[in-house]
Scaffold this active site. Structure first.
Site, short mmCIF file in Angstrom:
data_model
loop_
_atom_site.label_atom_id
_atom_site.label_comp_id
_atom_site.label_asym_id
_atom_site.label_seq_id
_atom_site.Cartn_x
_atom_site.Cartn_y
_atom_site.Cartn_z
N GLU A 1 0.80 -1.29 0.03
CA GLU A 1 -0.06 -0.01 0.10
C GLU A 1 0.90 1.25 -0.05
O GLU A 1 0.42 2.46 -0.51
CB GLU A 1 -0.96 0.09 1.18
CG GLU A 1 -0.35 0.18 2.51
CD GLU A 1 -1.20 1.05 3.40
OE1 GLU A 1 -2.25 1.22 3.24
OE2 GLU A 1 -0.50 1.07 4.76
N ASN A 2 2.05 1.09 0.40
CA ASN A 2 2.97 2.30 0.53
C ASN A 2 4.17 2.26 -0.34
O ASN A 2 5.06 3.07 -0.18
CB ASN A 2 3.53 2.40 1.93
CG ASN A 2 2.34 2.48 3.11
OD1 ASN A 2 2.51 1.35 3.81
ND2 ASN A 2 1.63 3.53 2.99
N ASN B 1 -5.54 1.04 3.52
CA ASN B 1 -5.93 2.45 3.17
C ASN B 1 -5.37 3.35 2.01
O ASN B 1 -5.86 4.11 1.48
CB ASN B 1 -6.14 3.19 4.56
CG ASN B 1 -4.83 3.23 5.41
OD1 ASN B 1 -4.13 2.01 5.50
ND2 ASN B 1 -4.57 4.25 5.80
N HIS B 2 -4.02 3.19 2.14
CA HIS B 2 -3.28 4.05 1.28
C HIS B 2 -3.32 3.70 -0.18
O HIS B 2 -2.69 4.24 -1.01
CB HIS B 2 -1.75 4.25 1.68
CG HIS B 2 -1.69 5.01 2.91
ND1 HIS B 2 -2.00 6.50 2.92
CD2 HIS B 2 -1.19 4.70 4.17
CE1 HIS B 2 -1.88 6.97 4.06
NE2 HIS B 2 -1.24 6.04 4.91
N HIS C 1 -0.42 -2.31 8.82
CA HIS C 1 -0.77 -0.91 8.88
C HIS C 1 -0.08 0.16 10.15
O HIS C 1 0.17 1.20 9.64
CB HIS C 1 -2.18 -0.70 8.98
CG HIS C 1 -2.65 0.59 9.07
ND1 HIS C 1 -2.62 1.46 8.36
CD2 HIS C 1 -3.28 1.42 10.45
CE1 HIS C 1 -3.21 2.82 8.84
NE2 HIS C 1 -3.39 2.74 10.05
FE LIG Z 1 1.39 1.11 5.49
FE LIG Z 2 -2.21 1.52 6.07
#
Ligand SMILES: [Fe+2]
Ligand SMILES: [Fe+2]
Length: 258
Positions: free
Chosen positions: A40-41, A68-69, A175
């Site tokens: 995600e990042n 979420n990202h 996360h």
């Molecule tokens: Fe992350």
């Molecule tokens: Fe996250």
């Protein structure tokens, strides 16, 4: 069956350390039947691009999970529909792009991966507990299931793990970017860790240079986050699963520098 699950890859330093330590990890703790990576990042700390996704596959990732990202980089959004090796949390509303669970096959071994997101101190999404039930109902019996629970609160992650204990092979948290020391096998045979940690620069604040983060705390004003390149490490777990029963045998934490 042996799985390497790699914690959130943050930007270029994260991709670099993933690439440099994976061969050594394969030697010391492999061979791995599946390498699952939270991406995600991966693009500058925010989301994913096609080029970076292919880079992660080239380095050795078999399956990418997210959180979420994943929505942060618009260039990466079409990938959620186009690339079946990329998942987003399953409990986003049904209208959201992409999907949250898939079954993968490699050298005759099958693994299902389910991605979920928590709701405590995070965006209000559909219930991850009920969505997990629904997704597992649709799954062919006898396939080991790995769950990436992308969540802030340890309580919510452990609650999900105990709720799914005996029905899935492993529940790994992501996360927070901070590796927890609570790994173990639950009573029903499910491997669990609250958070696998982060793959990137550990010398700042959860993957970013400290100055911009501290400035945000001090002033209350937004500031541009800069990816941290200091003290790069790959945080991961190695999970051994008995593929006949789907129960886990062991879970081991790794935090490797190059
Ligand atoms: Fe992350
Ligand atoms: Fe996250």
């Amino acid at each position: 069956m042996r799985i390497l699950f790699v914690g959130d890859i943050v930007g270029k330093p994260g991709r670099k350390v993933f690439s440099s330590v994976l061969p050594g990890a394969r030697q010391s703790d492999g061979p791995f039947d599946f390498v699952v990576v939270n991406a995600e990042n991966a693009a500058g700390g925010f989301g994913l691009t096609a080029k970076i996704m292919l880079e992660l596959f080239d380095i050795g990732a078999d399956i990418l999970t997210s959180g979420n990202h994943i929505w942060d980089n618009r260039d990466g959004l079409p990938l959620l529909d186009e690339e079946n090796r990329l998942l987003r949390p399953a409990n986003y509303p049904p209208e959201a792009r992409g999907r949250g669970m898939a079954t993968f096959e490699k050298k005759g071994l099958k693994l299902a991966v389910l991605n979920l997101q928590g709701r405590i101190f995070m965006q209000a999404l559909d219930c991850p507990f009920r969505r997990a039930d629904e997704e597992l109902t649709s799954l062919e019996a006898g396939i080991p299931v790995l769950v990436d629970v992308h969540a802030e609160a340890t309580s919510e992650k452990r609650a999900l793990a105990l709720y799914l204990d005996g029905r899935v092979s492993a529940v790994v948290g992501t996360h927070t970017h901070v590796q927890t020391a609570d790994e173990g096998i639950l009573e029903g045979g499910t491997a669990f860790i609250s958070d696998v940690g982060m793959t990137g620069g550990h010398g700042g604040i959860i993957g970013m240079e400290s100055e911009s983060i501290i400035s945000r705390f001090l002033t209350g004003m937004p500031s541009k986050f800069v990816v941290c390149g200091k003290d790069s490490r790959m945080d991961a777990v190695v999970i051994d699963i008995d593929e006949k029963t789907g129960k886990s045998i062991s879970i081991k934490r790794l935090s490797l520098d190059s």
